[in-house]
Design an enzyme around this catalytic site. Structure first.
Site, PDB file in Angstrom:
ATOM      1  N   HIS A 154       0.922  -1.134   0.079  1.00 40.47           N
ATOM      2  CA  HIS A 154      -0.108   0.196  -0.033  1.00 40.47           C
ATOM      3  C   HIS A 154       0.768   1.430  -0.016  1.00 40.47           C
ATOM      4  O   HIS A 154       0.234   2.260   0.413  1.00 40.47           O
ATOM      5  CB  HIS A 154      -0.844   0.103   1.129  1.00 40.47           C
ATOM      6  N   SER A 284      15.266  20.349 -15.234  1.00 42.24           N
ATOM      7  CA  SER A 284      14.141  21.325 -15.405  1.00 42.24           C
ATOM      8  C   SER A 284      14.748  22.779 -15.987  1.00 42.24           C
ATOM      9  O   SER A 284      15.913  23.116 -15.405  1.00 42.24           O
ATOM     10  CB  SER A 284      13.843  21.688 -13.897  1.00 42.24           C
TER      11      SER A 284
END
Length: 481
Positions: A154, A284
């Site tokens: 999970h 970036s």
């Protein structure tokens, strides 16, 4: 026309390999048609059909790649029929064969059979790259077979595993994809020489009702074209369910690739593992420090496209009326090449990622230390019981300390100090000297390293054993880069 003034598919211009792009090019498609016409003429001549001369076959063989596209395009504008346009164009450079090219055949003789040849070649390319990809990931799994890392269920910290063991989860799915794609490739047959609606009526006329010769023609042309057999029955086309069987494993591979790339993106966020980052690569335009997982993101992006394409072939297969309908044609021209081109670049990108994955053991160890104290509580309880303590009393003591440590982590943003609390507690004095051993991450990974060894030996090595030449070619290609 300026190529920059019109749309060009990024699958070709930006992503897919030259090899796969060429496989779906006009040169490959129409030269394959010409080879099919040669095979048909050779087989018809061998079976006694008159009017097919050696010179006619020679002229055809000498002009397989001599394709005048301007002539073909003008003729197609006139006739509104691509196959007949290319029959005419071929006849201009092989005049002795002009009257016998395509003799007795329907358009699908070249379109469908040609597609099957191209698709099989494409599957061979996909299998080759998949084998290379599996091999690279197997090396990674072996190298990190015993490096402990947090397991996650999970996406919450769970019992420890190893970096190599996690890689075997990816490998197992890639082996399933290899099996499925191999099966699709080996199942491909030839449409063969079946005539306009699949009854072979035109060939029965050519061979004056001789069933045996027509059957022999079908088999002979199949063999000349590299297939051991053809589909036993067909309408005008081969069953479009074949396309479903072929693209299903590609779509399934897309799901595998997406899952793997997503895992790598999650691990990159945790700074445990990164994909290769080149010296001059920019992460970036604004944030110069960034090292974005752009390769893994590309894999996810293209894999989503690959997974959607199976819907097209399913719908096409479901609406083939009676002996055929032409609404499959335009769809297949787009869908099937795109599936192969997309799978090709996804594999190339995965291979690039696997061959240069960067692992950060110190970060992994730091993350383990944040969670391991909680995971070690059962071991600590059992050690106390061995020293004569009460399990119930020990459980309560450690429960209180665990909750205190958890509050410090969650509410104050500090490091997990459970072990320091245990060291400071007089109750746990009997096992303080044993804590380093009780907290050794290698004691929490079970049989993970041995599972990696067994899996690689009994499953990966076995699956790749027949691809020794393919793997040698990969090594040679890497040396020559």
């Amino acid at each position: 026309m300026d190529p920059n003034s019109t749309y060009s598919s990024p699958l070709v211009s930006r992503y897919a390999s030259k090899e796969m792009s060429e496989n779906f090019s006009n040169n490959t498609r129409f030269s394959t048609w010409r080879k099919l016409w040669i095979n048909l003429a050779k087989a018809e001549k061998q079976l006694g059909l008159e009017g097919i001369s050696d010179l006619a076959i020679e002229q055809m063989e000498n002009n397989v790649y001599n394709i005048d596209y301007e002539v073909a395009q003008e003729e197609e504008k006139k006739r509104r029929h691509d196959v007949m346009a290319h029959v005419y164009t071929f006849g201009l450079v092989a005049p002795e064969a002009a009257g016998i090219i395509h003799l007795g055949a329907t358009s699908c003789y070249v379109t469908d059979n040609g597609d099957l040849i191209i698709y099989r070649n494409a599957l061979d390319m996909i299998i080759k790259k998949l084998v290379w990809t599996i091999s690279d990931l197997a090396k990674f799994a072996k190298e990190y077979r015993a490096l402990p890392t947090l397991g996650f269920t999970h996406f919450q910290p769970a019992q420890l595993t190893t970096v190599g063991k996690r890689a075997t989860l990816w490998l197992q799915e890639l082996l399933m994809d290899l099996r499925n794609i191999e099966r699709a490739r080996d199942d491909l047959k030839f449409r063969g020489v079946k005539g306009t609606t699949g009854t072979q009526a035109s060939f029965m006329q050519l061979f004056h009702g001789n069933h045996e010769k027509v059957e022999e023609l079908d088999q002979l042309v199949s063999e000349l074209s590299g297939f051991s057999s053809s589909y036993p029955v067909a309408g005008q086309t081969y069953s479009r369910k074949v396309d479903v069987d072929m693209l299903s494993p590609l779509a399934s591979f897309g799901a595998t690739a997406h899952r793997i790339a997503t895992d790598i993106r999650l691990l990159a966020h945790m700074k445990e593992i990164e994909e290769p980052f080149e010296k001059d690569q920019i992460g970036s335009s604004a944030m110069a420090y960034k090292r974005n997982p752009m390769r893994s993101e590309r894999v996810c992006s293209l894999s989503r496209h690959l997974m959607t394409l199976i819907g097209n072939v399913l719908q096409t297969a479901s609406v083939q009326w009676l002996e055929r309908t032409l609404d499959d044609s335009a769809n297949r021209r787009i869908t099937i090449p795109e599936a192969f081109l997309t799978a090709d670049i996804v594999l190339s990108t995965l291979q690039n990622i696997f061959s240069g994955l960067v692992v950060y053991p110190m970060v992994i160890d730091r993350n383990i230390k944040q969670e391991l104290p909680f995971m070690a509580t059962e071991n600590i309880i059992m050690a106390m019981v061995e020293k004569g303590g009460s399990r119930q009393d020990c459980h309560e003591e450690i429960r209180v300390l665990s909750h205190q440590a958890a509050r410090v982590v969650k509410e104050e943003g500090k490091q997990n100090d459970l072990i320091e609390r245990i060291r400071s507690s007089s109750y746990f004095a009997p096992i303080i000297a044993d804590l380093p051993k009780l907290l050794d991450p290698s004691t929490f990974i079970g049989r993970a390293p041995e599972q990696v060894d067994t899996f690689l030996e009994k499953h990966v090595d076995v699956a790749l054993a027949k691809y020794s030449q393919t793997l040698e070619a990969k090594t040679e290609a890497q040396v020559n880069v």
